[in-house]
Design an enzyme around this catalytic site. Structure first.
Site, PDB file in Angstrom:
ATOM      1  N   GLU A 158      45.522  44.132  47.387  1.00 31.25           N
ATOM      2  CA  GLU A 158      46.382  43.307  46.538  1.00 31.25           C
ATOM      3  C   GLU A 158      47.857  43.447  46.923  1.00 31.25           C
ATOM      4  O   GLU A 158      48.728  43.579  46.055  1.00 31.25           O
ATOM      5  CB  GLU A 158      46.173  43.670  45.061  1.00 31.25           C
ATOM      6  CG  GLU A 158      44.791  43.305  44.540  1.00 31.25           C
ATOM      7  CD  GLU A 158      44.637  43.528  43.039  1.00 31.25           C
ATOM      8  OE1 GLU A 158      44.052  42.657  42.381  1.00 31.25           O
ATOM      9  OE2 GLU A 158      45.095  44.568  42.543  1.00 31.25           O
ATOM     10  N   GLU A 234      37.084  40.788  43.369  1.00 31.92           N
ATOM     11  CA  GLU A 234      37.083  41.498  42.092  1.00 31.92           C
ATOM     12  C   GLU A 234      36.826  40.482  40.987  1.00 31.92           C
ATOM     13  O   GLU A 234      37.740  39.767  40.561  1.00 31.92           O
ATOM     14  CB  GLU A 234      38.406  42.227  41.844  1.00 31.92           C
ATOM     15  CG  GLU A 234      38.659  43.396  42.774  1.00 31.92           C
ATOM     16  CD  GLU A 234      39.929  44.161  42.424  1.00 31.92           C
ATOM     17  OE1 GLU A 234      40.457  43.955  41.305  1.00 31.92           O
ATOM     18  OE2 GLU A 234      40.390  44.952  43.265  1.00 31.92           O
TER      19      GLU A 234
END
Length: 585
Positions: A158, A234
């Site tokens: 991320e 995710e």
């Protein structure tokens, strides 16, 4: 020898289209004795792959000292998954977020006063290289290209939510490839323009992280990756909790519908979390509110409202997800491992005690500094620091001021607590001094380093000046590092005297048949608990977590020992083991 490649808009395993149905399960949040139970339940859900982060801070607790044994035996975890018919996705970091202390980065990085994280700062890159040099040789033989189960590895994590150093991301990609990583590489980011812009690497597969509205999220991903497999790396099926906030829960039907939307799009998925487990010890992370900057420490339970609960039980969400997955693949029979026995007691009183201040010489070697220093500069990673100085100040009322505090402090004058200070709250405390020298003690607790966002540089302890009144800076400090990683030297006594200040308590109890349990402390305000020397984590009456998960392998037949550090004792220390989790606050 196998192959795992991208062909058009599909993954191909050994030349055939393959949809990744993965579940997140972090080996370092589950005791190794429980790995097989959790992985079997993952496979029974209909998943074909397990995904895990790698916690750098656990594997390299001190610079150049590595540990891949016991509960940190990543190779054993991957091989076990393989033996159960699962493939593996590895996210080696170096940063992992994961609501884990400092996002998995080692705290000792912050001993460098000039440290710049997650960018092309050379000392940081040197540390990453050393970690990769220790980690990757263990993983290379486990790649699918070498007959192993690892299908893919992640480049950073991320990154689009943090920085803009594309040279750093390219350097990481090259560092992995140069050390022999042959398998598929990917990045994962939220499906927002700035995240996908800053977090991606040319020619590396982009994946998206989200928990709902799959069509819109994948449409945004397609703007940045017109071709290639769609994957939600995710799929947030639940969420985590902060101390002092309400517990986060997501209905099974709502989460299942959102999962159905992902699979209906033809995409692959990684259920985050399939099983959250526990951030034992001092390994919980923290957030800072992105609007207010307020510090938000995370609880130790990482239940995440996942399909498999913290103590490994299938939930309504588990069965709802299995029904959805069954629409797209043929499900295996629902054969779950036998249930784990449960352990419970009535209320137990821990009869032995020892004050923290009386134990300093057994727990710590003090360091003398002109002014308070951060925990990291003292060579400490986790736990507490006691800062002590002598005051010879004019008698009468005055005010103690701390310039900056990370994260929570109890203040004592001659051993008597006069107040508590917390980060983001006023850091001033009124006190009245006598006409004689006194000892000032400030006990600071590291409540968990920030694991996400722009405030990762989260050094702990007293940061900056301490003064009395308007002008008087306080000097000549004795700092006692208290990592509390070894309590074996504590000298307990049995006493009925009223406790004074933070106090350790100890009690022994018999176990006939070990089982899973939850430990609650009905008499406790705030503290830490150890079972047979294992740090279960923090408790705090602030909630929402009201009990600590006790995995059955931590209990043993016969005599067991429980130690508690209560920071605000209120009489005798009472504890209770329950078979089921008490309700959250």
């Amino acid at each position: 020898m196998s192959t795992f490649t991208v062909v058009g808009n599909d993954f191909h395993l050994d030349g055939r289209p393959h949809r990744l149905l993965s579940g997140a399960l972090h080996y370092f949040r589950v005791l190794p004795e429980q790995w097989e139970d959790r992985l079997l339940k993952l496979r029974a859900l209909g998943l074909n792959c397990v995904e895990t982060y790698v916690a750098w801070n656990l594997h390299e607790p001190r610079p150049g000292e590595f540990d891949f044994s016991g509960g940190l035996d990543l190779v054993a975890f991957v091989r076990l998954a393989e033996s159960l018919g699962l493939h593996v996705i590895v996210r080696p970091g170096p940063y992992i977020c994961a609501e884990w202390e400092f996002g998995g980065l080692p705290a000792w990085l912050l001993a460098d006063p000039d440290m710049a994280l997650r960018c092309s700062y050379r000392p940081y890159l040197d540390a990453v290289e050393r970690f990769f040099d220790a980690l990757l040789p263990l993983l290379l033989p486990l790649q699918v290209q070498h007959g192993g189960p690892i299908l893919a590895m992640q480049v950073e994590n991320e990154y689009g939510s943090y920085g803009s150093d594309k040279a750093y991301l390219v350097w990481l990609e090259q560092a992995l490839r140069e050390r022999g990583v042959e398998t598929l590489l990917f990045t994962s980011d939220g499906a927002l323009d700035f995240m996908l812009t800053h977090g991606s690497v040319p020619h590396v597969l982009k994946t998206a992280n989200f928990g709902s509205r799959a069509a819109g999220e994948f449409a945004k991903l397609r703007e940045y990756q017109p071709a290639g497999p769609l994957m939600c790396m995710e799929f947030w099926c639940g969420w985590f909790d902060h101390w002092g906030e309400q517990q986060h829960l997501r209905g099974a039907a709502d989460a299942a519908q959102a999962l159905d939307e992902v699979l209906a799009a033809g995409a692959s998925v990684n259920v985050f979390m399939f099983h959250g487990g526990t951030s034992f010890g001092f390994m919980n992370g923290a957030n800072t509110d992105l609007e207010t900057g307020a510090y938000q420490p995370t609880v130790g339970s990482y239940d995440y409202d996942a399909p498999l609960s913290e103590d490994g039980l299938p939930t309504a969400k588990y069965h709802a997800f299995r029904e959805v997955i069954g629409k797209y693949v043929e499900l295996p029979p629902l054969r779950l491992p036998p249930p784990v026995p449960r352990f419970e007691t009535g209320t137990l009183v821990l009869p032995e005690s020892q004050p923290l201040f009386a134990s300093l010489s057994r727990l710590s070697i003090p360091q003398s500094t002109p002014v308070p220093r951060s925990m990291e500069s003292l060579g400490q990673n986790y736990g507490f620091v006691l800062y002590r100085t002598q005051l010879n100040h004019p008698a009468g009322p005055t005010t103690l001021h701390l310039e900056q505090l990370h994260d929570r402090a109890q203040v004592f004058v001659d051993g008597v607590e006069i107040g508590t200070l917390e980060r983001d709250q006023p850091l001033s405390l009124a006190l009245t001094l006598p006409s004689r020298p006194v000892t000032l003690d400030i006990l600071v607790e590291n409540l968990g380093r920030v694991n996400y966002g722009p405030k990762l540089h989260d050094r702990k302890g007293i940061l900056g000046q301490v003064r009395l009144g308007t002008h008087t800076l306080l000097h000549h400090w004795q700092s006692y590092p208290l990592p509390l990683d070894d309590l074996s030297r504590l000298a307990f006594i049995q006493t009925t005297a009223a406790p004074s200040g933070p106090t350790f308590y100890r009690g022994r109890f018999e176990v006939e048949r070990p089982g899973d349990a939850f430990l609650s402390l009905p008499s406790g305000h705030k503290g830490v608990a150890w079972l047979n020397g294992f740090n279960l984590g923090r408790y705090w009456e602030r909630g929402p977590q009201t009990a600590l998960y006790v995995p059955a392998p931590l209990l043993k037949p016969g005599l067991n020992e429980l130690t508690v550090l209560e920071l605000h004792p209120r009489g005798e220390c009472q504890v209770r083991f329950s078979a089921q989790r008490p309700k959250a606050k």
